[in-house]
Design a protein around this motif. Structure first.
Motif, PDB file in Angstrom:
ATOM      1  N   ALA A   1      47.484  34.455  40.850  1.00 46.40           N
ATOM      2  CA  ALA A   1      46.498  35.359  41.435  1.00 46.40           C
ATOM      3  C   ALA A   1      45.710  34.677  42.543  1.00 46.40           C
ATOM      4  N   CYS A   2      45.341  33.414  42.341  1.00 47.51           N
ATOM      5  CA  CYS A   2      44.613  32.685  43.388  1.00 47.51           C
ATOM      6  C   CYS A   2      45.457  32.545  44.647  1.00 47.51           C
ATOM      7  N   ALA A   3      46.742  32.278  44.464  1.00 47.08           N
ATOM      8  CA  ALA A   3      47.626  32.161  45.623  1.00 47.08           C
ATOM      9  C   ALA A   3      47.737  33.492  46.360  1.00 47.08           C
ATOM     10  N   VAL A   4      47.838  34.594  45.621  1.00 48.26           N
ATOM     11  CA  VAL A   4      47.923  35.914  46.254  1.00 48.26           C
ATOM     12  C   VAL A   4      46.647  36.220  47.029  1.00 48.26           C
TER      13      VAL A   4
ATOM     14  N   GLN B   1      31.611  33.875  34.692  1.00 47.19           N
ATOM     15  CA  GLN B   1      31.088  34.903  33.802  1.00 47.19           C
ATOM     16  C   GLN B   1      31.403  36.321  34.290  1.00 47.19           C
ATOM     17  N   SER B   2      32.031  36.433  35.443  1.00 47.59           N
ATOM     18  CA  SER B   2      32.300  37.753  36.016  1.00 47.59           C
ATOM     19  C   SER B   2      33.597  38.330  35.462  1.00 47.59           C
ATOM     20  N   VAL B   3      33.814  39.605  35.775  1.00 45.57           N
ATOM     21  CA  VAL B   3      35.012  40.294  35.273  1.00 45.57           C
ATOM     22  C   VAL B   3      36.274  39.867  36.015  1.00 45.57           C
ATOM     23  N   VAL B   4      36.126  39.207  37.172  1.00 42.54           N
ATOM     24  CA  VAL B   4      37.297  38.804  37.944  1.00 42.54           C
ATOM     25  C   VAL B   4      37.819  37.430  37.527  1.00 42.54           C
ATOM     26  N   TRP B   5      37.074  36.742  36.658  1.00 41.16           N
ATOM     27  CA  TRP B   5      37.498  35.401  36.282  1.00 41.16           C
ATOM     28  C   TRP B   5      38.844  35.363  35.545  1.00 41.16           C
ATOM     29  N   PRO B   6      39.150  36.309  34.637  1.00 41.58           N
ATOM     30  CA  PRO B   6      40.484  36.282  34.021  1.00 41.58           C
ATOM     31  C   PRO B   6      41.626  36.354  35.025  1.00 41.58           C
ATOM     32  N   VAL B   7      41.345  36.920  36.195  1.00 37.85           N
ATOM     33  CA  VAL B   7      42.374  36.989  37.244  1.00 37.85           C
ATOM     34  C   VAL B   7      42.365  35.720  38.085  1.00 37.85           C
ATOM     35  N   LEU B   8      41.173  35.281  38.490  1.00 43.03           N
ATOM     36  CA  LEU B   8      41.070  34.140  39.400  1.00 43.03           C
ATOM     37  C   LEU B   8      41.405  32.806  38.734  1.00 43.03           C
ATOM     38  N   ARG B   9      41.434  32.748  37.423  1.00 45.16           N
ATOM     39  CA  ARG B   9      41.790  31.490  36.782  1.00 45.16           C
ATOM     40  C   ARG B   9      43.302  31.287  36.711  1.00 45.16           C
ATOM     41  N   GLU B  10      44.059  32.317  37.103  1.00 43.71           N
ATOM     42  CA  GLU B  10      45.515  32.219  37.130  1.00 43.71           C
ATOM     43  C   GLU B  10      45.967  31.699  38.496  1.00 43.71           C
ATOM     44  N   PRO B  11      46.829  30.682  38.537  1.00 39.80           N
ATOM     45  CA  PRO B  11      47.285  30.141  39.835  1.00 39.80           C
ATOM     46  C   PRO B  11      47.968  31.187  40.708  1.00 39.80           C
TER      47      PRO B  11
ATOM     48  N   PHE C   1      42.947  25.861  48.366  1.00 32.77           N
ATOM     49  CA  PHE C   1      42.273  24.910  47.482  1.00 32.77           C
ATOM     50  C   PHE C   1      40.852  25.359  47.152  1.00 32.77           C
ATOM     51  N   LEU C   2      40.159  25.925  48.149  1.00 29.73           N
ATOM     52  CA  LEU C   2      38.796  26.390  47.901  1.00 29.73           C
ATOM     53  C   LEU C   2      38.776  27.524  46.880  1.00 29.73           C
ATOM     54  N   ILE C   3      39.745  28.422  46.953  1.00 31.05           N
ATOM     55  CA  ILE C   3      39.789  29.535  46.004  1.00 31.05           C
ATOM     56  C   ILE C   3      40.229  29.063  44.621  1.00 31.05           C
ATOM     57  N   TYR C   4      41.226  28.179  44.572  1.00 31.06           N
ATOM     58  CA  TYR C   4      41.773  27.758  43.284  1.00 31.06           C
ATOM     59  C   TYR C   4      40.866  26.762  42.574  1.00 31.06           C
ATOM     60  N   TYR C   5      40.369  25.764  43.300  1.00 25.02           N
ATOM     61  CA  TYR C   5      39.541  24.730  42.695  1.00 25.02           C
ATOM     62  C   TYR C   5      38.046  24.994  42.831  1.00 25.02           C
ATOM     63  N   GLY C   6      37.654  25.695  43.896  1.00 24.87           N
ATOM     64  CA  GLY C   6      36.234  25.828  44.185  1.00 24.87           C
ATOM     65  C   GLY C   6      35.529  26.930  43.428  1.00 24.87           C
ATOM     66  N   LEU C   7      36.175  28.110  43.289  1.00 21.60           N
ATOM     67  CA  LEU C   7      35.486  29.242  42.676  1.00 21.60           C
ATOM     68  C   LEU C   7      35.146  28.985  41.216  1.00 21.60           C
ATOM     69  N   GLY C   8      35.987  28.221  40.544  1.00 18.30           N
ATOM     70  CA  GLY C   8      35.735  27.947  39.135  1.00 18.30           C
ATOM     71  C   GLY C   8      34.523  27.078  38.886  1.00 18.30           C
ATOM     72  N   GLN C   9      33.958  26.483  39.906  1.00 16.04           N
ATOM     73  CA  GLN C   9      32.784  25.641  39.731  1.00 16.04           C
ATOM     74  C   GLN C   9      31.485  26.447  39.638  1.00 16.04           C
TER      75      GLN C   9
END
Length: 247
Positions: A97-100, A85-95, A71-79
């Protein structure tokens, strides 16, 4: 009465989600394994700062629930604006990828400790013998340390792999439609919880059985094999006894 046609239909529907479950497992297993090697190297380092960082990492990810980490990775990082604004956001915004990432970070902490136990179990005499034979440190690691460490760690590592398979079911809570996620969708439509979860359980059982067999095969391959007995000459007393009984 057991509704076998319904069970068969549900089982086949759940199988369509099996590639997602396998993708979660293999991606997090590979990423977690690579990260575990890094954590192991830091943990065994003589640098107290690096060693303390590895200890803290292991403490955090082993001591907190995987669900909270997810939950912290999926809901928290996007805050955080920096993350968005980082290059990893296109990956981390996918459920998916966050689960992996969550599964890999968690399993890396356990795997690092499992490998550390296997490393500490290596007899010092084997390492000293390799150095005495003139092996370089890289050759010693590849030919002696790594195979022996892996053989000692395999039983516990196979258990961690099974736990990782079962942990992939948590990905359904962040809208990843794996076997468990599809099972929950079917239950919402049919209200037949028992039959659906029986089919899902069967799929996980088959998957874990295959994993256990693969690890058992690897363990047999890494285990030392007894040398075949060579034909030794018969003792003189036996030959003499044989000569006396000849006609």
């Amino acid at each position: 009465m057991i509704d076998f046609p319904f069970l068969t239909e549900i089982f086949l529907k759940l199988l369509t989600a099996l590639p997602v479950t396998l993708g979660l497992f293999f991606a997090s297993f590979a990423l977690g394994g690579l990260l575990a090697l890094v954590i192991l190297a830091l943990r065994m380092s003589k640098n107290r700062l690096l060693s303390s960082f590895a200890r803290g990492y292991i403490l955090v990810f082993r001591g907190s629930p995987l669900l909270i980490q997810l939950f912290l990775i999926y809901y928290g990082l996007g805050q955080f604006e920096l993350v968005r604004q980082s290059v990893v956001w296109p990956v981390l915004r996918e459920p998916f990828a966050c689960a992996v990432v969550a599964l890999a970070l968690c399993t890396a902490s356990y795997t690092a400790e499992i490998l550390r136990g296997g490393l500490l179990a290596i007899p010092a005499g084997q390492i000293e013998a390799g150095l005495a034979c003139g092996m370089s440190r890289w050759l010693l690691l590849r030919r002696v340390i790594a195979p022996v460490m892996l053989r000692y760690a395999l039983p516990a590592y196979s258990t961690e792999a099974i736990l990782l398979v079962k942990s992939t079911a948590l990905a359904s809570l962040v809208t990843v439609w794996d076997v468990t996620g599809v099972a929950q969708q079917i239950i919402q439509r049919t209200y037949r919880t028992m039959e659906v979860f029986i089919c899902a359980t069967l799929i996980y059982l088959i998957l874990n059985f295959i994993i256990v067999q693969v690890f058992a095969w690897v363990e047999r391959r890494l285990s030392p094999r007894p040398r075949p007995l060579t034909d030794a000459p018969a003792p003189a007393a036996t030959l003499a006894a044989g000569e006396k009984h000849e006609p």
